[in-house]
Design a protein around this motif. Structure first.
Motif, PDB file in Angstrom:
ATOM      1  N   ALA A 105      46.811  -1.950  -9.348  1.00 30.30           N
ATOM      2  CA  ALA A 105      46.547  -2.254  -7.947  1.00 30.30           C
ATOM      3  C   ALA A 105      46.867  -1.069  -7.051  1.00 30.30           C
ATOM      4  N   GLU A 106      47.840  -0.258  -7.468  1.00 33.10           N
ATOM      5  CA  GLU A 106      48.213   0.896  -6.675  1.00 33.10           C
ATOM      6  C   GLU A 106      47.612   2.178  -7.225  1.00 33.10           C
ATOM      7  N   GLY A 107      46.674   2.018  -8.161  1.00 31.42           N
ATOM      8  CA  GLY A 107      46.059   3.200  -8.744  1.00 31.42           C
ATOM      9  C   GLY A 107      47.022   3.965  -9.618  1.00 31.42           C
ATOM     10  N   GLY A 108      48.044   3.269 -10.145  1.00 24.67           N
ATOM     11  CA  GLY A 108      49.074   3.936 -10.924  1.00 24.67           C
ATOM     12  C   GLY A 108      48.526   4.521 -12.204  1.00 24.67           C
ATOM     13  N   ARG A 109      49.200   5.527 -12.717  1.00 25.40           N
ATOM     14  CA  ARG A 109      48.773   6.184 -13.945  1.00 25.40           C
ATOM     15  C   ARG A 109      49.859   6.079 -14.992  1.00 25.40           C
ATOM     16  N   ALA A 110      49.562   6.629 -16.140  1.00 31.34           N
ATOM     17  CA  ALA A 110      50.448   6.433 -17.272  1.00 31.34           C
ATOM     18  C   ALA A 110      51.596   7.415 -17.304  1.00 31.34           C
ATOM     19  N   GLY A 111      52.718   6.928 -17.758  1.00 30.58           N
ATOM     20  CA  GLY A 111      53.853   7.756 -18.122  1.00 30.58           C
ATOM     21  C   GLY A 111      54.346   7.176 -19.422  1.00 30.58           C
ATOM     22  N   GLY A 112      55.644   7.143 -19.644  1.00 28.36           N
ATOM     23  CA  GLY A 112      56.183   6.415 -20.772  1.00 28.36           C
ATOM     24  C   GLY A 112      55.979   7.096 -22.102  1.00 28.36           C
ATOM     25  N   ARG A 113      56.115   6.310 -23.189  1.00 25.77           N
ATOM     26  CA  ARG A 113      56.167   6.899 -24.510  1.00 25.77           C
ATOM     27  C   ARG A 113      54.816   6.892 -25.204  1.00 25.77           C
ATOM     28  N   PHE A 114      54.755   7.627 -26.308  1.00 22.94           N
ATOM     29  CA  PHE A 114      53.532   7.759 -27.084  1.00 22.94           C
ATOM     30  C   PHE A 114      53.176   6.415 -27.712  1.00 22.94           C
ATOM     31  N   ALA A 115      51.911   6.002 -27.594  1.00 21.93           N
ATOM     32  CA  ALA A 115      51.486   4.674 -28.024  1.00 21.93           C
ATOM     33  C   ALA A 115      50.720   4.730 -29.337  1.00 21.93           C
ATOM     34  N   VAL A 116      50.957   3.736 -30.182  1.00 21.39           N
ATOM     35  CA  VAL A 116      50.132   3.517 -31.371  1.00 21.39           C
ATOM     36  C   VAL A 116      49.460   2.162 -31.204  1.00 21.39           C
ATOM     37  N   ILE A 117      48.144   2.138 -31.334  1.00 23.16           N
ATOM     38  CA  ILE A 117      47.341   0.943 -31.087  1.00 23.16           C
ATOM     39  C   ILE A 117      46.551   0.614 -32.346  1.00 23.16           C
ATOM     40  N   GLY A 118      46.631  -0.628 -32.798  1.00 23.31           N
ATOM     41  CA  GLY A 118      45.922  -1.046 -34.000  1.00 23.31           C
ATOM     42  C   GLY A 118      44.448  -1.270 -33.723  1.00 23.31           C
ATOM     43  N   HIS A 119      43.583  -0.556 -34.444  1.00 25.99           N
ATOM     44  CA  HIS A 119      42.139  -0.644 -34.248  1.00 25.99           C
ATOM     45  C   HIS A 119      41.589  -1.932 -34.853  1.00 25.99           C
ATOM     46  N   ARG A 120      41.052  -2.789 -34.013  1.00 26.62           N
ATOM     47  CA  ARG A 120      40.535  -4.103 -34.423  1.00 26.62           C
ATOM     48  C   ARG A 120      41.614  -4.904 -35.154  1.00 26.62           C
ATOM     49  N   VAL A 390      47.283   6.855 -29.572  1.00 22.64           N
ATOM     50  CA  VAL A 390      46.187   6.914 -30.539  1.00 22.64           C
ATOM     51  C   VAL A 390      45.850   5.515 -31.035  1.00 22.64           C
ATOM     52  N   ILE A 391      44.575   5.289 -31.290  1.00 21.71           N
ATOM     53  CA  ILE A 391      44.084   4.046 -31.880  1.00 21.71           C
ATOM     54  C   ILE A 391      43.823   4.333 -33.350  1.00 21.71           C
TER      55      ILE A 391
END
Length: 448
Positions: A105-120, A390-391
């Motif tokens: 809502a405030e147009g915020g962007r990313a910070g934080g830690r490195f993400a691992v995302i499971g593909h499907r 990464v995904i």
């Protein structure tokens, strides 16, 4: 700790925090990764990588040069679909323990830690691959999502389409195939009623059989969709009701590249998806993404609670729509429409690494997808370049590698007294030019 949900498979909640961020050092003729607390020899064992080193001269000294064989691109099709990290609000971020804090809502962007995302979920199904890990669990299923939750992933990515009668369902391909009386039959998924869609494959009702589920491969062959652990097709609503609540959802808004969509039709589809999200998401972090530029822009206009990312091949393929042909065009589109990030094919980042600082200067988050994300060293290099996450298909292998190579920064008691920019800098690891140059020298062997 184990938890169970009504009418849902059991799952366990991971996990212990990973060690502090390691650094790369030169030790004789071996590639060594050492933690800040202790040094230890570490040699990755990956089926695609030969770490029997050959020396390479750098800055007047000898550096080990890992002989990286190209990832088996045929095993993991490159034209995958992906997404990005970032909870939409502070409450959602706290609930998920998630990776990238964003207030859309405030147009915020990313910070934080490195993400691992499971593909499907726990990984896509590559039915022609000799790698059995890519036929483990049925992709885009409740079982696959909850299997991914057994590992320290932050989100699961999946594809959402809307049936003819307006129900959002989770399925990747544009067409669904079956066999009847020896003939192969296909139907466009979005031309099916929900009741018809759910008749394909295994059924939830005990003892009830469904239509045989087949899949068309990129080479045109049509094969049985055989996996080691099958599961019924599911709706978007079921995912909210039956999937481990700690997982964020990386929702790809799936459209056919070969069709043209009018704004009225896109609006109808996106509103059906949003209704399910607003009714069932509660505090679960949600990210929307799409390769379809108009759909991504429209989703940003229709709501401001959840972040929207633009999916791009990063210049590795060409399209008639110029907005899809480069990272530069992706940046322009995001800035013009207020989107919060970009999801690029990993090869696009390695071929054009100078685009990463431009994306960061534009205050956008950056995720990647593709076969290279199943190679730990390629994931580590992306972290060094500034990629936010990464995904991946090999969820277990990559989460283990990330926990060793890329750690969550330890809390700094003085961080609350820093400005936002200074706090981000304090949480960013510092690497010498020597360390970064060594890893970047491996890129040409990865991108083949």
């Amino acid at each position: 700790m184990r938890m169970a949900m009504a009418n849902a498979p059991e799952y366990s909640i991971a996990a212990s925090p990973p060690p502090r961020l390691p650094f790369v050092i030169n030790q004789g003729s071996r590639f060594v990764v050492a933690s800040h607390r202790r040094r230890r020899r570490h040699r990755h064992r990956h089926p695609e990588i030969d770490f029997r080193s050959s020396s390479s001269s750098y800055a007047g000294s000898t550096l080990p040069m890992a002989q990286l064989k190209a990832a088996r691109v045929a095993d993991v099709p490159m034209a995958v679909d992906v997404v990005s990290p970032a909870p939409a609000s502070a409450s959602a971020s706290a609930h998920a323990g998630a990776i990238v804090e964003v207030d859309a809502a405030e147009g915020g962007r990313a910070g934080g830690r490195f993400a691992v995302i499971g593909h499907r979920g726990k990984g896509m199904n590559a039915l022609a691959s000799p790698d059995r890990r890519l036929q483990d669990v049925k992709e885009n299923s409740i079982k696959s999502f909850n299997e991914a939750a057994r590992f320290p992933v932050d989100y699961v990515e999946f594809d959402v389409q809307v049936t003819k009668d307006g129900c959002p369902i989770i399925f990747h391909d544009n067409f669904i195939f079956t066999e009847e009386d020896g003939k192969i039959l296909d139907k466009r998924v979005t031309d099916l009623l929900l009741e018809d869609f759910l008749t394909y494959g295994p059924q939830n009702e005990q003892g009830k059989g469904g239509k045989p589920l087949l899949r068309k491969l990129k080479d045109g062959r049509i094969v049985n969709w055989n996996v080691q652990s099958d599961d019924p097709l599911c709706t978007f609503q079921e995912a909210f009701e039956k999937v481990n609540p700690r997982l964020g959802f990386n929702v790809e808004l799936k459209f056919d590249d070969n069709l043209e969509y009018q704004e009225e039709e896109l609006t109808r589809i996106l509103k059906a998806i949003l209704k399910v999200v607003f009714d069932y998401a509660k505090d679960r972090p949600i990210i929307f993404s799409s390769f379809q530029p108009d759909a991504a822009q429209l989703m940003r206009k229709l709501q401001s609670k959840y972040p929207v990312y633009f999916l791009t091949n990063g210049g590795t393929e060409s399209y008639t729509d110029l907005r899809r042909n480069s990272l530069e065009e992706a940046i322009k589109l995001c800035l013009a429409s207020g989107m919060q990030g970009i999801v690029s094919e990993a090869r696009g980042i390695f071929r054009h690494p100078t685009a990463v600082p431009k994306i960061k200067e534009a205050n956008l988050s950056l995720l990647t997808y593709g076969a290279l994300n199943n190679v730990p060293e390629a994931v580590y290099m992306q972290h060094l370049l500034g990629v936010n996450g990464v995904i991946v298909d090999l969820v277990q292998e990559i989460t283990e590698a990330v926990s060793e190579l890329i750690a969550v920064p330890e809390p700094d008691p003085d961080a609350k007294n820093l400005s936002n920019g200074a706090a981000k800098d304090a949480a960013t690891p510092n690497f010498s030019q020597r360390e970064i140059s060594f890893l970047l020298r491996l890129i040409p062997e990865l991108v083949q």
